[in-house]
Every structure is written in structure tokens, then in C-alpha cells.
Scaffold this active site. Structure first.
Site, PDB file in Angstrom:
ATOM      1  N   LYS A  60      19.934  -0.662  21.326  1.00  0.00           N
ATOM      2  CA  LYS A  60      20.687  -1.508  20.439  1.00  0.00           C
ATOM      3  C   LYS A  60      21.866  -2.141  20.814  1.00  0.00           C
ATOM      4  O   LYS A  60      22.336  -3.186  20.559  1.00  0.00           O
ATOM      5  CB  LYS A  60      21.106  -0.537  19.066  1.00  0.00           C
ATOM      6  CG  LYS A  60      19.979  -0.325  18.212  1.00  0.00           C
ATOM      7  CD  LYS A  60      20.457   0.234  16.797  1.00  0.00           C
ATOM      8  CE  LYS A  60      18.775   0.310  16.069  1.00  0.00           C
ATOM      9  NZ  LYS A  60      19.121   0.749  14.702  1.00  0.00           N
TER      10      LYS A  60
ATOM     11  N   LYS B  88       6.926  -0.962  21.129  1.00  0.00           N
ATOM     12  CA  LYS B  88       6.891  -0.698  19.795  1.00  0.00           C
ATOM     13  C   LYS B  88       6.765  -1.699  18.712  1.00  0.00           C
ATOM     14  O   LYS B  88       7.300  -2.783  18.700  1.00  0.00           O
ATOM     15  CB  LYS B  88       7.986   0.473  19.559  1.00  0.00           C
ATOM     16  CG  LYS B  88       8.166   0.783  18.139  1.00  0.00           C
ATOM     17  CD  LYS B  88       9.398   1.890  18.142  1.00  0.00           C
ATOM     18  CE  LYS B  88      10.599   0.939  17.450  1.00  0.00           C
ATOM     19  NZ  LYS B  88      11.563   1.791  16.778  1.00  0.00           N
TER      20      LYS B  88
ATOM     21  N   LYS C 175      10.486  -3.821  13.160  1.00  0.00           N
ATOM     22  CA  LYS C 175      10.974  -4.817  12.166  1.00  0.00           C
ATOM     23  C   LYS C 175      11.542  -5.457  12.613  1.00  0.00           C
ATOM     24  O   LYS C 175      11.663  -6.928  12.137  1.00  0.00           O
ATOM     25  CB  LYS C 175      12.010  -3.982  11.124  1.00  0.00           C
ATOM     26  CG  LYS C 175      11.184  -2.754  10.237  1.00  0.00           C
ATOM     27  CD  LYS C 175      12.477  -2.136   9.632  1.00  0.00           C
ATOM     28  CE  LYS C 175      12.939  -0.837  10.082  1.00  0.00           C
ATOM     29  NZ  LYS C 175      13.604   0.183   9.138  1.00  0.00           N
TER      30      LYS C 175
HETATM   31  P1  TYM Z   1      13.552   3.529  10.996  1.00  0.00           P
HETATM   32  O1  TYM Z   1      14.252   3.001   9.500  1.00  0.00           O
HETATM   33  O2  TYM Z   1      13.694   2.540  12.312  1.00  0.00           O
HETATM   34  O3  TYM Z   1      12.010   3.896  10.776  1.00  0.00           O
HETATM   35  C1  TYM Z   1      11.755   4.439   9.917  1.00  0.00           C
HETATM   36  C2  TYM Z   1      10.347   5.715  10.319  1.00  0.00           C
HETATM   37  O4  TYM Z   1       9.322   4.990  10.553  1.00  0.00           O
HETATM   38  C3  TYM Z   1       9.142   5.319  12.243  1.00  0.00           C
HETATM   39  N1  TYM Z   1       8.688   4.360  12.854  1.00  0.00           N
HETATM   40  C4  TYM Z   1       7.408   4.188  13.522  1.00  0.00           C
HETATM   41  N2  TYM Z   1       6.409   5.154  13.457  1.00  0.00           N
HETATM   42  C5  TYM Z   1       5.200   4.730  14.205  1.00  0.00           C
HETATM   43  N3  TYM Z   1       5.338   3.502  14.838  1.00  0.00           N
HETATM   44  C6  TYM Z   1       6.197   2.485  14.789  1.00  0.00           C
HETATM   45  N4  TYM Z   1       6.002   1.531  15.704  1.00  0.00           N
HETATM   46  C7  TYM Z   1       7.348   2.856  14.163  1.00  0.00           C
HETATM   47  N5  TYM Z   1       8.748   2.143  13.807  1.00  0.00           N
HETATM   48  C8  TYM Z   1       9.319   2.970  12.926  1.00  0.00           C
HETATM   49  C9  TYM Z   1      10.374   5.869  12.540  1.00  0.00           C
HETATM   50  O5  TYM Z   1      10.188   6.935  13.392  1.00  0.00           O
HETATM   51  C10 TYM Z   1      10.884   6.526  11.249  1.00  0.00           C
HETATM   52  O6  TYM Z   1      10.121   7.942  11.192  1.00  0.00           O
HETATM   53  N6  TYM Z   1      17.274   6.571  12.434  1.00  0.00           N
HETATM   54  C11 TYM Z   1      16.000   6.474  11.323  1.00  0.00           C
HETATM   55  C12 TYM Z   1      16.307   6.644   9.796  1.00  0.00           C
HETATM   56  C13 TYM Z   1      16.914   8.122   9.902  1.00  0.00           C
HETATM   57  C14 TYM Z   1      16.326   9.364   9.646  1.00  0.00           C
HETATM   58  C15 TYM Z   1      17.244  10.352   9.198  1.00  0.00           C
HETATM   59  C16 TYM Z   1      14.905   9.744   9.903  1.00  0.00           C
HETATM   60  C17 TYM Z   1      18.185   8.457   9.166  1.00  0.00           C
HETATM   61  N7  TYM Z   1      18.450   9.631   9.042  1.00  0.00           N
HETATM   62  C18 TYM Z   1      17.136  11.599   9.192  1.00  0.00           C
HETATM   63  C19 TYM Z   1      14.740  10.998   9.779  1.00  0.00           C
HETATM   64  C20 TYM Z   1      15.768  12.041   9.488  1.00  0.00           C
HETATM   65  C21 TYM Z   1      15.539   4.972  11.543  1.00  0.00           C
HETATM   66  O7  TYM Z   1      16.197   4.188  11.879  1.00  0.00           O
HETATM   67  O8  TYM Z   1      14.225   4.915  10.929  1.00  0.00           O
END
Ligand code: TYM
Length: 334
Positions: free
Chosen positions: A115, A197, A200
Site C-alpha cells: 500500500k 490477486k 477491488k
Molecule cells: P478486505 O476488505 O481487503 O477483504 C475482505 C475479505 O476478503 C478476502 N479477500 C479475498 N479472498 C480470496 N481471494 C481474493 N482475491 C480476495 N480479496 C480479498 C480478504 O482476505 C478478507 O477476508 N484488513 C481486512 C479487513 C479487516 C479484518 C479485521 C478482517 C479489518 N479488521 C479483522 C478480519 C478480522 C481487509 O482489508 O479485508
């Protein structure tokens, strides 16, 4: 444990449009697990402002995401679906945990490195301490299990390290959480570059399937998916594009890679891509319909936001007070 049930915590950021990766890697597993556990699913808006956001857009996306959790099949009366910013204990615990986290650990976080490369003009302290806020999210609810995609495993690891370090000083304050990865789809790759990956924030709109894409768009994107010139549907690392399509198909249909390879034996990539597109559309179109219905019911969504913020506050404050006492803050006088 809450009422003899183990606890799940997970969250998603309300930035950008959710992709099939978010759905298959996380949301779908939440739905599978939610009946067995006491669940907290947060829209993590505090995390979102580590990158500049348009305020009106962030608010609108956060509400859409919360509605989407429900549309995807999470019952908001049984699962605590709420905005992270409505529970101030997240930020308060994060500060305390900051004091139990080493810069050396944060320097190693690959998401921070990625990032900061992407937002070189805004490498703020929030971006740096982002994993500590994540640790606070999880530890506040004494979560046993955290269902996430593979890209979040490093953050889970640091959460466990912080919790263990804190417990070593103050006794058993925090439950040590375990990550949960689904059988298929823990890392869905870009349709245009299967070594990356699905994300978004990808600028190439053909690289990702968005949860709100209509059926024609979904099929068109799969038809354009980058594959290879081998001409054989096999599940192997040398064919990352096809491997990704097999993973997506498996995540949508429950079929193992072996079953998929057998099903499409002797068929061309064109047929396979259409079948994958149809399987994805079959999953997403009903979700979209439910989402549009729910979105109209403003009073219902408002009541969920209010009630669940109260519930989350109750459990989060319980842990926070315990932690504050352990570290030596003076007791409140009532
Ligand atoms: P975020 O918003 O980027 O993504 C949300 C969830 O989607 C999963 N994910 C994927 N899984 C498989 N293939 C992909 N291409 C893919 N892209 C995203 C992510 O692994 C995630 O589970 N930091 C976290 C949000 C967060 C969080 C937490 C998660 C904040 N606090 C506490 C768990 C526990 C995030 O940015 O996810």
C-alpha cells in the site's frame, strides 16, 4: 465463549466495489459457519480512512456493504453486523495494543509495503499501524476463529503474537484466535493476470468480477479471462489462469478440482469459461435481487445498525474495561 458458543469475528473494508474474491474468500465462509458460532461481522470503516476517501461515498459504500452482508444470507438478528466506527472501543484498544507491538514487526507486513508503494504521497501512521487495529477488532470480542482470505494471514499471525505477548504479562486476558480458510477460493486471482490477486482496486475492470455485475457482464469477463495455449483443462501451477477458473468453479459448485477436470475432459476453454461464468452468475444474481429489495427497507436497516451497535458495544466494552484495569488505568467512579 458467548452462551456456550465459540466466537467468530471478521470484517471487510467499504472501499471500492466488492469482488468475487471477497465473496468466495470470506463472505461465503461466514455464511457456512454462522450457525455454529456467535458471530461479529463488522464494516471496518476505521480501516478505510488509511487511504483518502470521499466522505459521502464512504458513508454510502459502508451502508451498502452492511446491507450486502444481510443479502448474502447473514441473519442480522443472530449475527452482530455493525459499523466499526460505532464502537469506540476498537480505537481505544488499538492504542493500548500499539504499545505492545514492535516497529520491527510492522515493518515486515507485506500489505503495508504494497500500500505504501501504491500511495507514495500518503504513507500515514494509520497505514502503518493498520494491523494493530485489526488485532484490536479481533481481540475485543475474544474471537476463537477468524474466517479470511489468504492475504490476511500475516495480519492474523501478528494478532496472535500481540495477544500472546499481552497475556504473558497480564495473565489470560485474550483468547488466541485461529484463522479459518475455506477449502476452495482462499485466493482468487485476477482474470487478466492470474499471478496477481483479484482486487477491488485493480484499474482494469475486466480483471475482477464485481458482486453487482450482471450476468452478461460476468460471462463476457470470463470469456476474456487470460489462460494459456496448452489447450487442456488441468489443475496445475503451470496453468495459473485455468487453475484459477477451476478454483472459482469449485467455490461456486462445491466440486473438487479433480471432479471439475473430469467434467470438462476433452472440452475446450471456451465452453469451460462459459460454464464458470454461469456458475458465478447463479450465485450472484439472487444475492443482487435480495440486496435491491433490502436496500429499499430503510427502517429495517436502520434498526439493525442501531441494535447491533449496542450489542457490539456491550461485548467490546467488557473486554476493554478488563484490559484497562490490567494495564493500570484508574477505575471509573460511578
Ligand atoms: P478486505 O476488505 O481487503 O477483504 C475482505 C475479505 O476478503 C478476502 N479477500 C479475498 N479472498 C480470496 N481471494 C481474493 N482475491 C480476495 N480479496 C480479498 C480478504 O482476505 C478478507 O477476508 N484488513 C481486512 C479487513 C479487516 C479484518 C479485521 C478482517 C479489518 N479488521 C479483522 C478480519 C478480522 C481487509 O482489508 O479485508
Amino acid at each position: 465463549m458467548i452462551d456456550d458458543k465459540k466466537v467468530i469475528f471478521s470484517g471487510m473494508q467499504a472501499t471500492g466495489n466488492l469482488t468475487l474474491g471477497n465473496y468466495v474468500g470470506a463472505l461465503k465462509n461466514w455464511i457456512t459457519l454462522c450457525n455454529e458460532y456467535e458471530c461479529f461481522f463488522s464494516v471496518v470503516d476505521l480501516h478505510s480512512i488509511t487511504v483518502r476517501q470521499d466522505p459521502a461515498e464512504l458513508r454510502s459504500r459502508a451502508r451498502k456493504l452492511l446491507t450486502l452482508y444481510i443479502a448474502a444470507g447473514l441473519d442480522p438478528k443472530k449475527n452482530c453486523i455493525y459499523y466499526q466506527s460505532h464502537v469506540s472501543a476498537h480505537a481505544e484498544l488499538a492504542w493500548i495494543l500499539d504499545c505492545f507491538t514492535y516497529m520491527g514487526e510492522l515493518n515486515r507486513m507485506t500489505q503495508f509495503k504494497d500500500k505504501s508503494a501504491k500511495h507514495a504521497d500518503n504513507i500515514n501512521a494509520g497505514l502503518y499501524t493498520y494491523p494493530v487495529l485489526m488485532a484490536a477488532d479481533i481481540l475485543l470480542y475474544q474471537a476463537d476463529v477468524v474466517p479470511v482470505g489468504k492475504d490476511q494471514l500475516q495480519h492474523l499471525e501478528i494478532t496472535r503474537d500481540i495477544a500472546q505477548r499481552f497475556n504473558a504479562v497480564y495473565g489470560d486476558v485474550f483468547t488466541i484466535p485461529e484463522p479459518y480458510l475455506g477449502k476452495a477460493g482462499a485466493k482468487i486471482m485476477s482474470l487478466q493476470d492470474p499471478t496477481k490477486k483479484m482486487s477491488k482496486s485493480d484499474e482494469n475492470l475486466n480483471a475482477s468480477i464485481y458482486l453487482m455485475d450482471d450476468k452478461d457482464t460476468i460471462i463476457r469477463k470470463f470469456k476474456r479471462a487470460v489462460t494459456d495455449s496448452e489447450g487442456m483443462i488441468q489443475y496445475r501451477d503451470e496453468q495459473p489462469g485455468i487453475k484459477n477458473l477451476i478454483d472459482i468453479y469449485g467455490a461456486c459448485t462445491g466440486k473438487t478440482p479433480e471432479e471439475t477436470v473430469k467434467e470438462f475432459d476433452g472440452k475446450g476453454y471456451g465452453d469451460f469459461k462459459i460454464a464458470v461464468g454461469e456458475a458465478v452468475a447463479e450465485l450472484l444474481v439472487p444475492l443482487q435481487d435480495r440486496f435491491h429489495e433490502l436496500e429499499k427497507d430503510k427502517a429495517f436497516i436502520d434498526s439493525i445498525i442501531k441494535d447491533n451497535a449496542e450489542k457490539a458495544n456491550y461485548y467490546a466494552t467488557k473486554t476493554l474495561r478488563k484490559v484497562q484495569k490490567k494495564v493500570g488505568f484508574p477505575e471509573r467512579i460511578r
